[in-house]
Design a protein around this motif. Sequence first.
Motif, PDB file in Angstrom:
ATOM      1  N   GLN A   1       0.841  -1.212   0.000  1.00  0.00           N
ATOM      2  CA  GLN A   1       0.000   0.000   0.000  1.00  0.00           C
ATOM      3  C   GLN A   1       0.869   1.252   0.000  1.00  0.00           C
ATOM      4  N   ILE A   2       1.939   1.237   0.781  1.00  0.00           N
ATOM      5  CA  ILE A   2       2.862   2.381   0.803  1.00  0.00           C
ATOM      6  C   ILE A   2       3.503   2.547  -0.569  1.00  0.00           C
ATOM      7  N   ALA A   3       3.922   1.431  -1.164  1.00  0.00           N
ATOM      8  CA  ALA A   3       4.516   1.487  -2.506  1.00  0.00           C
ATOM      9  C   ALA A   3       3.504   2.009  -3.526  1.00  0.00           C
ATOM     10  N   ALA A   4       2.245   1.648  -3.385  1.00  0.00           N
ATOM     11  CA  ALA A   4       1.203   2.132  -4.302  1.00  0.00           C
ATOM     12  C   ALA A   4       1.052   3.643  -4.196  1.00  0.00           C
ATOM     13  N   VAL A   5       1.134   4.174  -2.978  1.00  0.00           N
ATOM     14  CA  VAL A   5       1.051   5.631  -2.802  1.00  0.00           C
ATOM     15  C   VAL A   5       2.239   6.307  -3.496  1.00  0.00           C
ATOM     16  N   LEU A   6       3.440   5.774  -3.283  1.00  0.00           N
ATOM     17  CA  LEU A   6       4.632   6.348  -3.918  1.00  0.00           C
ATOM     18  C   LEU A   6       4.523   6.271  -5.441  1.00  0.00           C
ATOM     19  N   GLN A   7       3.978   5.164  -5.940  1.00  0.00           N
ATOM     20  CA  GLN A   7       3.809   5.003  -7.387  1.00  0.00           C
ATOM     21  C   GLN A   7       2.766   5.988  -7.921  1.00  0.00           C
ATOM     22  N   SER A   8       1.681   6.169  -7.195  1.00  0.00           N
ATOM     23  CA  SER A   8       0.624   7.084  -7.650  1.00  0.00           C
ATOM     24  C   SER A   8       1.125   8.533  -7.710  1.00  0.00           C
ATOM     25  N   LYS A   9       2.124   8.852  -6.922  1.00  0.00           N
ATOM     26  CA  LYS A   9       2.699  10.201  -6.920  1.00  0.00           C
ATOM     27  C   LYS A   9       3.849  10.323  -7.921  1.00  0.00           C
TER      28      LYS A   9
END
Length: 185
Positions: A62-70
Amino acid sequence: MAIEILQLLVQSADSWLFEGSLSGLSDREWMALRYLARANRFSRTPSALAGFLGTTRSAASQIAAVLQSKGLMVRKPVAEDKRSIALCLTGAGERFLEHDPMNALRDRLVALDVTDRSQLRDTLRRVLGGLDVAKRRHHADVCTGCVFLIERGEGKDRHFRCQFFRKAIAQKDTTLLCAYFEGRS
């Protein structure tokens, strides 16, 4: 004196532990971004990130998904194993780290005399190493202190190999974090 040292360490934590977000990232997202910037190629996986953050693989994803979305990180298939995913910083992610809230603490440490910095590093390494042993846990650290790093040759013929992964490793990568680190005793 131990209580005073402990209090000073807690005060220093204000630069990386905080409520809410700074520059749009939570403290855990900043921690993940820092880790990915310093991790070697073997340690940029969701599992290694979860281990470093001390969380579940699901939470790390989930943290990686946030970083990817940004736009700060991308997921790439690993060349040797197409089933595996590597978490890689983008150029935007590397530039974003220039605004890391922990940079102020880093700059204060850089301003110290080299001897003082080395002594502080070595002392903290011993203290934290003792905590890891007591809790029977592993932590990420740089390859240069790892039992799995084999160094052979000299000068231009100098080369390194990770015995854990049975792969060659570039000299510049020996200073990166590895989630599979085992310290020399």
